[in-house]
Design a protein around this motif. Sequence first.
Motif, PDB file in Angstrom:
ATOM      1  N   GLU A  51       0.570  -1.037   0.188  1.00  0.00           N
ATOM      2  CA  GLU A  51      -0.026   0.290   0.237  1.00  0.00           C
ATOM      3  C   GLU A  51       0.494   1.641   0.066  1.00  0.00           C
ATOM      4  OE1 GLU A  51      -0.552  -1.049   4.591  1.00  0.00           O
ATOM      5  OE2 GLU A  51       0.167  -2.675   2.620  1.00  0.00           O
ATOM      6  N   TYR A  52       2.222   1.050   0.237  1.00  0.00           N
ATOM      7  CA  TYR A  52       2.412   2.475   0.582  1.00  0.00           C
ATOM      8  C   TYR A  52       4.118   2.224  -1.176  1.00  0.00           C
ATOM      9  CZ  TYR A  52       1.264   2.496   4.703  1.00  0.00           C
ATOM     10  OH  TYR A  52       0.586   2.725   6.475  1.00  0.00           O
ATOM     11  N   GLY A  53       3.628   1.228  -1.412  1.00  0.00           N
ATOM     12  CA  GLY A  53       4.771   1.473  -2.982  1.00  0.00           C
ATOM     13  C   GLY A  53       5.228   0.127  -3.200  1.00  0.00           C
ATOM     14  N   GLU A  54       6.268  -0.312  -3.920  1.00  0.00           N
ATOM     15  CA  GLU A  54       7.003  -1.488  -3.717  1.00  0.00           C
ATOM     16  C   GLU A  54       8.025  -1.592  -3.223  1.00  0.00           C
ATOM     17  OE1 GLU A  54       7.858  -2.532  -8.899  1.00  0.00           O
ATOM     18  OE2 GLU A  54       8.898  -1.361  -7.434  1.00  0.00           O
ATOM     19  N   LYS A 199      12.226 -12.090   8.691  1.00  0.00           N
ATOM     20  CA  LYS A 199      11.200 -12.094   7.987  1.00  0.00           C
ATOM     21  C   LYS A 199      10.171 -10.751   8.107  1.00  0.00           C
ATOM     22  CE  LYS A 199       7.868 -15.640   8.040  1.00  0.00           C
ATOM     23  NZ  LYS A 199       6.133 -15.918   8.579  1.00  0.00           N
ATOM     24  N   GLY A 200       9.946 -10.112   6.899  1.00  0.00           N
ATOM     25  CA  GLY A 200       8.880  -8.867   6.779  1.00  0.00           C
ATOM     26  C   GLY A 200       9.565  -8.575   5.640  1.00  0.00           C
ATOM     27  N   ILE A 201       8.903  -7.302   5.335  1.00  0.00           N
ATOM     28  CA  ILE A 201       9.213  -5.986   4.454  1.00  0.00           C
ATOM     29  C   ILE A 201       9.668  -4.860   5.246  1.00  0.00           C
ATOM     30  CG2 ILE A 201       7.506  -5.038   2.802  1.00  0.00           C
ATOM     31  CD1 ILE A 201       5.251  -7.089   2.878  1.00  0.00           C
ATOM     32  N   ILE A 202      10.948  -4.758   4.425  1.00  0.00           N
ATOM     33  CA  ILE A 202      11.562  -3.040   4.423  1.00  0.00           C
ATOM     34  C   ILE A 202      11.054  -2.146   3.480  1.00  0.00           C
ATOM     35  CG2 ILE A 202      13.463  -1.805   4.793  1.00  0.00           C
ATOM     36  CD1 ILE A 202      14.743  -4.779   6.160  1.00  0.00           C
ATOM     37  N   ARG A 203      10.072  -1.653   3.398  1.00  0.00           N
ATOM     38  CA  ARG A 203      10.409  -0.280   2.089  1.00  0.00           C
ATOM     39  C   ARG A 203      11.613   1.173   2.146  1.00  0.00           C
ATOM     40  NH1 ARG A 203       9.377   1.973  -1.649  1.00  0.00           N
ATOM     41  NH2 ARG A 203       7.647   3.858  -1.843  1.00  0.00           N
TER      42      ARG A 203
END
Length: 209
Positions: A51-54, A199-203
Amino acid sequence: MNKNYCLLILFLGYTLIPAQDTLVWKLNNPDTVGNFKTSYLTDRPSVINTEYGEALIFDGVDDGILVNANPLGNADSFTIEVFFRPDSSSDISNYEQRFIHIKNSDDSRRILIELRLKKNRWTLDTFIKNGDSKCTLIDTSIWHEAGKWYKAALSYTKGIMKHSVNGREGMRGKIDFEPIGDNGTISIGVRQNKKSWFKGIIREIKFIR
């Protein structure tokens, strides 16, 4: 008082304020971060739409990247802020996750931003080493829900390190720290010795120097 003299005092006052500069690394390409080519610490994280971009998603098993640069340079005070989403895990080996690791060439100076995960809850852990001096900040009475977006920050200035989650300060401690300099490296998603996978996402990672 002469008006020109007042303006001179005002100008000199501003020049005494230390300058800051900010680097913002958008993590949307595992091959290039902050205009630097990366290498992989075992495997390549994937790009995901959020939701915040790639952003980059790390599997918590063997995804990690290394940048042969130190975004803090010779700064003697700094803030590192990470916009990320840690995911839940039933794997007890994922309890310790080190997702930002900056160090100099002989590992005598080191900065780490980490978390501790218990299934679907996590707590922030930060660490600074300067020679034989070390400081760890962790409060296991403060837990956050996994699977949501957070801003975790580590700051250091004038012998004091502190960390926060979403702007709310958690802990602070004392340590004298010398700048890492231009010979440093940074890993994202894992410690540089390929332990403690995230484990997860870094924006995004922001460096204020």
